[in-house]
Design a protein around this motif. Structure first.
Motif, PDB file in Angstrom:
ATOM      1  N   GLY A  28       0.788  -1.227   0.000  1.00 47.93           N
ATOM      2  CA  GLY A  28       0.000   0.000   0.000  1.00 47.93           C
ATOM      3  C   GLY A  28       0.812   1.266   0.000  1.00 47.93           C
ATOM      4  N   GLU A  29       2.126   1.177  -0.266  1.00 44.82           N
ATOM      5  CA  GLU A  29       2.987   2.354  -0.253  1.00 44.82           C
ATOM      6  C   GLU A  29       3.597   2.607  -1.631  1.00 44.82           C
ATOM      7  OE1 GLU A  29       4.686   2.611   4.304  1.00 44.82           O
ATOM      8  OE2 GLU A  29       5.913   1.586   2.791  1.00 44.82           O
ATOM      9  N   VAL A  30       4.001   3.862  -1.843  1.00 41.84           N
ATOM     10  CA  VAL A  30       4.739   4.240  -3.041  1.00 41.84           C
ATOM     11  C   VAL A  30       6.048   4.893  -2.624  1.00 41.84           C
ATOM     12  CG1 VAL A  30       2.699   4.503  -4.478  1.00 41.84           C
ATOM     13  CG2 VAL A  30       3.517   6.466  -3.169  1.00 41.84           C
ATOM     14  N   LEU A  31       7.084   4.690  -3.432  1.00 38.58           N
ATOM     15  CA  LEU A  31       8.365   5.352  -3.206  1.00 38.58           C
ATOM     16  C   LEU A  31       8.388   6.619  -4.046  1.00 38.58           C
ATOM     17  CD1 LEU A  31      11.047   4.876  -1.638  1.00 38.58           C
ATOM     18  CD2 LEU A  31      11.990   3.991  -3.794  1.00 38.58           C
ATOM     19  N   VAL A  32       8.712   7.742  -3.419  1.00 39.61           N
ATOM     20  CA  VAL A  32       8.640   9.037  -4.091  1.00 39.61           C
ATOM     21  C   VAL A  32       9.971   9.760  -3.939  1.00 39.61           C
ATOM     22  CG1 VAL A  32       7.507  11.293  -4.147  1.00 39.61           C
ATOM     23  CG2 VAL A  32       6.155   9.234  -3.728  1.00 39.61           C
ATOM     24  N   ARG A  33      10.487  10.254  -5.066  1.00 42.07           N
ATOM     25  CA  ARG A  33      11.662  11.127  -5.060  1.00 42.07           C
ATOM     26  C   ARG A  33      11.178  12.568  -4.898  1.00 42.07           C
ATOM     27  NH1 ARG A  33      16.882  10.341  -4.204  1.00 42.07           N
ATOM     28  NH2 ARG A  33      16.716   8.442  -5.469  1.00 42.07           N
ATOM     29  N   LEU A  34      11.618  13.233  -3.834  1.00 48.14           N
ATOM     30  CA  LEU A  34      11.133  14.585  -3.525  1.00 48.14           C
ATOM     31  C   LEU A  34      11.531  15.581  -4.604  1.00 48.14           C
ATOM     32  CD1 LEU A  34       9.825  16.335  -1.137  1.00 48.14           C
ATOM     33  CD2 LEU A  34      12.191  16.985  -0.645  1.00 48.14           C
ATOM     34  N   ALA A  35      10.581  16.440  -4.968  1.00 47.73           N
ATOM     35  CA  ALA A  35      10.863  17.583  -5.840  1.00 47.73           C
ATOM     36  C   ALA A  35      10.905  18.875  -5.034  1.00 47.73           C
ATOM     37  CB  ALA A  35       9.818  17.695  -6.946  1.00 47.73           C
ATOM     38  N   VAL A  36       9.909  19.081  -4.156  1.00 51.53           N
ATOM     39  CA  VAL A  36       9.816  20.286  -3.324  1.00 51.53           C
ATOM     40  C   VAL A  36       9.142  19.916  -2.012  1.00 51.53           C
ATOM     41  CG1 VAL A  36       9.019  22.676  -3.165  1.00 51.53           C
ATOM     42  CG2 VAL A  36       9.473  21.682  -5.418  1.00 51.53           C
ATOM     43  N   ALA A  37       9.684  20.392  -0.902  1.00 56.68           N
ATOM     44  CA  ALA A  37       9.025  20.254   0.400  1.00 56.68           C
ATOM     45  C   ALA A  37       8.598  21.630   0.882  1.00 56.68           C
ATOM     46  CB  ALA A  37       9.953  19.615   1.432  1.00 56.68           C
ATOM     47  N   GLY A  38       7.460  21.693   1.557  1.00 54.95           N
ATOM     48  CA  GLY A  38       6.977  22.944   2.110  1.00 54.95           C
ATOM     49  C   GLY A  38       7.386  23.098   3.566  1.00 54.95           C
ATOM     50  N   VAL A  39       7.591  24.337   3.982  1.00 52.69           N
ATOM     51  CA  VAL A  39       7.916  24.657   5.370  1.00 52.69           C
ATOM     52  C   VAL A  39       6.674  25.237   6.024  1.00 52.69           C
ATOM     53  CG1 VAL A  39       9.378  26.027   6.919  1.00 52.69           C
ATOM     54  CG2 VAL A  39      10.322  25.107   4.778  1.00 52.69           C
ATOM     55  N   ASN A  40       6.340  24.752   7.209  1.00 56.84           N
ATOM     56  CA  ASN A  40       5.184  25.223   7.956  1.00 56.84           C
ATOM     57  C   ASN A  40       5.604  25.579   9.367  1.00 56.84           C
ATOM     58  OD1 ASN A  40       2.706  24.468   6.119  1.00 56.84           O
ATOM     59  ND2 ASN A  40       4.104  22.727   6.048  1.00 56.84           N
ATOM     60  N   ARG A  67       7.945  12.659  -7.493  1.00 49.85           N
ATOM     61  CA  ARG A  67       7.607  11.734  -8.568  1.00 49.85           C
ATOM     62  C   ARG A  67       7.728  10.304  -8.062  1.00 49.85           C
ATOM     63  NH1 ARG A  67       6.707  12.777 -13.852  1.00 49.85           N
ATOM     64  NH2 ARG A  67       7.510  14.911 -13.654  1.00 49.85           N
ATOM     65  N   VAL A  68       6.731   9.486  -8.363  1.00 48.05           N
ATOM     66  CA  VAL A  68       6.722   8.088  -7.944  1.00 48.05           C
ATOM     67  C   VAL A  68       7.810   7.331  -8.698  1.00 48.05           C
ATOM     68  CG1 VAL A  68       5.377   5.959  -7.881  1.00 48.05           C
ATOM     69  CG2 VAL A  68       4.259   8.156  -7.402  1.00 48.05           C
ATOM     70  N   THR A  69       8.670   6.633  -7.944  1.00 50.39           N
ATOM     71  CA  THR A  69       9.748   5.863  -8.557  1.00 50.39           C
ATOM     72  C   THR A  69       9.563   4.350  -8.410  1.00 50.39           C
ATOM     73  OG1 THR A  69      11.110   5.958  -6.539  1.00 50.39           O
ATOM     74  CG2 THR A  69      11.395   7.733  -8.143  1.00 50.39           C
ATOM     75  N   ALA A  70       8.693   3.921  -7.492  1.00 54.29           N
ATOM     76  CA  ALA A  70       8.437   2.486  -7.319  1.00 54.29           C
ATOM     77  C   ALA A  70       7.118   2.314  -6.587  1.00 54.29           C
ATOM     78  CB  ALA A  70       9.570   1.812  -6.540  1.00 54.29           C
ATOM     79  N   LEU A  71       6.486   1.170  -6.814  1.00 56.48           N
ATOM     80  CA  LEU A  71       5.218   0.835  -6.164  1.00 56.48           C
ATOM     81  C   LEU A  71       5.401  -0.373  -5.265  1.00 56.48           C
ATOM     82  CD1 LEU A  71       2.833   0.995  -9.280  1.00 56.48           C
ATOM     83  CD2 LEU A  71       3.372   2.854  -7.691  1.00 56.48           C
ATOM     84  N   GLY A  72       4.837  -0.327  -4.065  1.00 54.93           N
ATOM     85  CA  GLY A  72       4.781  -1.505  -3.232  1.00 54.93           C
ATOM     86  C   GLY A  72       3.632  -2.403  -3.648  1.00 54.93           C
ATOM     87  N   PRO A  73       3.503  -3.548  -3.009  1.00 52.08           N
ATOM     88  CA  PRO A  73       2.377  -4.435  -3.326  1.00 52.08           C
ATOM     89  C   PRO A  73       1.029  -3.765  -3.017  1.00 52.08           C
ATOM     90  CG  PRO A  73       4.051  -5.567  -2.006  1.00 52.08           C
ATOM     91  CD  PRO A  73       4.401  -4.120  -1.983  1.00 52.08           C
ATOM     92  N   ASP A  74       0.019  -4.161  -3.770  1.00 55.55           N
ATOM     93  CA  ASP A  74      -1.368  -3.766  -3.502  1.00 55.55           C
ATOM     94  C   ASP A  74      -1.610  -2.264  -3.662  1.00 55.55           C
ATOM     95  OD1 ASP A  74      -1.866  -6.475  -2.766  1.00 55.55           O
ATOM     96  OD2 ASP A  74      -1.149  -6.021  -0.731  1.00 55.55           O
ATOM     97  N   VAL A  75      -0.924  -1.644  -4.618  1.00 51.46           N
ATOM     98  CA  VAL A  75      -1.169  -0.238  -4.923  1.00 51.46           C
ATOM     99  C   VAL A  75      -1.928  -0.150  -6.238  1.00 51.46           C
ATOM    100  CG1 VAL A  75      -0.133   1.983  -5.516  1.00 51.46           C
ATOM    101  CG2 VAL A  75       0.831   0.613  -3.668  1.00 51.46           C
ATOM    102  N   ASP A  76      -3.087   0.470  -6.199  1.00 56.05           N
ATOM    103  CA  ASP A  76      -3.899   0.672  -7.396  1.00 56.05           C
ATOM    104  C   ASP A  76      -4.077   2.161  -7.650  1.00 56.05           C
ATOM    105  OD1 ASP A  76      -4.431  -2.100  -7.847  1.00 56.05           O
ATOM    106  OD2 ASP A  76      -5.930  -2.038  -6.237  1.00 56.05           O
ATOM    107  N   GLY A  77      -4.199   2.532  -8.913  1.00 49.66           N
ATOM    108  CA  GLY A  77      -4.520   3.903  -9.266  1.00 49.66           C
ATOM    109  C   GLY A  77      -3.334   4.827  -9.389  1.00 49.66           C
TER     110      GLY A  77
END
Length: 320
Positions: A28-40, A67-77
């Motif tokens: 149920g997880e995705v691996l994401v390479r960060l493009a921009v993080a927000g500061v709060n 940007r998504v670079t990899a999908l874990g098991p059971d990820v749809d959409g």
């Protein structure tokens, strides 16, 4: 991978650029390479004093785009290569993240990464504040604290999009023009309390319909005194202090709300729907985030020092 990490709470000096093993996306997880993080400002509170879910050691940050670079098991959409954004995932000051797929949304092609990162936390916060905490109607008057900050500028634009009037509060004279540019009808310079008489004067003695107050204990009482009977005090400054008071201290039959981040998007369906509405406002030109500063992700401590100085305006962003 690297992340901004703390082993104890304190000033910006406790933030370190730390190397960790690359995460692997689980079910149920995705691996994401960060493009921009927000500061709060929430990040500052998490670093300074902690709180539920923020015990040290921990990595900081809660939002971003990538940007998504990899999908874990059971990820749809979702697919590898998708541009996505996320809302409230602790540890987002990192160049590589394993994120729950249910917590991310696709970013429309015509919404840039920086824009998406600038409107996730603050856009969804302002959407909740102006539709559920108090549903702003045409002609309503709202007082917006820190009106030149990220939340304040977003709130101002959303209130105006719903037909309301805005009385903005800013801490310095040089921030007045920033709040006015976002659409504030009146801007008062005030770094604490004592603004209630001016608000009543501007509303013909009636007081505001709602005050969006992230100013902490120093503004708590004046925010309530600035309201008309049955007006709503939306207090969202827990890291600035939570005052103690007796119920009988509340003036004029006002309503007190303490909106918290977990209620902004309580379900996956709400996340998708409300993010879609925020992105629509961006695409229509009715919500234009102001980027007040860009910093290297590794230099996040400088962004924290700057936002605490109250010299910044708009949204601060971190870029790997």
């Amino acid at each position: 991978m690297h992340a901004i990490h703390i082993t104890r709470h304190g000033g910006p000096e406790v933030m370190t650029w730390t190397e960790f093993p690359d995460p692997t996306p689980g079910p149920g997880e995705v691996l994401v390479r960060l493009a921009v993080a927000g500061v709060n400002y929430m990040d500052v509170g998490a670093r300074k004093v902690g709180g539920p879910g923020w015990a040290a050691p921990t990595a900081l940050g809660v939002e971003g785009t990538g940007r998504v670079t990899a999908l874990g098991p059971d990820v749809d959409g979702l697919d590898v290569g998708d541009r996505v954004a996320w809302f409230y995932h602790p540890g987002s000051y990192a160049d590589l993240l394993a994120l729950p797929a249910r917590s991310v949304v696709r970013v429309p092609d015509d919404v840039p990464d920086e824009t998406a990162a600038a409107v996730m936390m603050q856009g969804l916060t302002a959407h909740h504040f102006t539709t559920e905490t108090y549903a702003v109607r045409p002609g309503d008057t709202a007082v917006v604290h820190a009106a030149a900050g990220g939340v304040g500028l977003t709130l101002t634009q959303m209130i105006k999009a719903r037909g309301g009037h805005v009385i903005g509060l800013v801490s310095r004279e040089e921030k007045v023009a920033v709040a006015e540019e976002a659409g504030a009808d009146h801007v008062l310079v005030s770094s604490g309390g004592g603004f209630e008489d001016r608000v009543r004067e501007l509303t013909g003695g009636e007081g505001a319909h709602v005050v969006y107050d992230g100013g902490g204990s120093a503004t708590f009482r004046s925010s309530q005194l600035a309201l008309r009977p049955h007006g709503v005090h939306a207090y969202y400054g827990p890291f600035m202090g939570v005052p103690s008071f007796a119920v009988t201290d509340l003036p004029n039959s006002i309503l007190l709300s303490y909106p918290v981040v977990q209620h902004h998007v309580p379900t996956r369906e709400a996340l998708v729907a409300r993010t879609g509405e925020v992105f629509d406002l961006v695409r229509e030109g009715r919500l234009v985030p102001r980027v007040g500063g860009r910093y290297p992700l590794a230099d996040a401590a400088r962004a924290h020092a700057d936002i605490e100085s109250r010299a910044t305006t708009g949204k601060l962003l971190l870029v790997p």
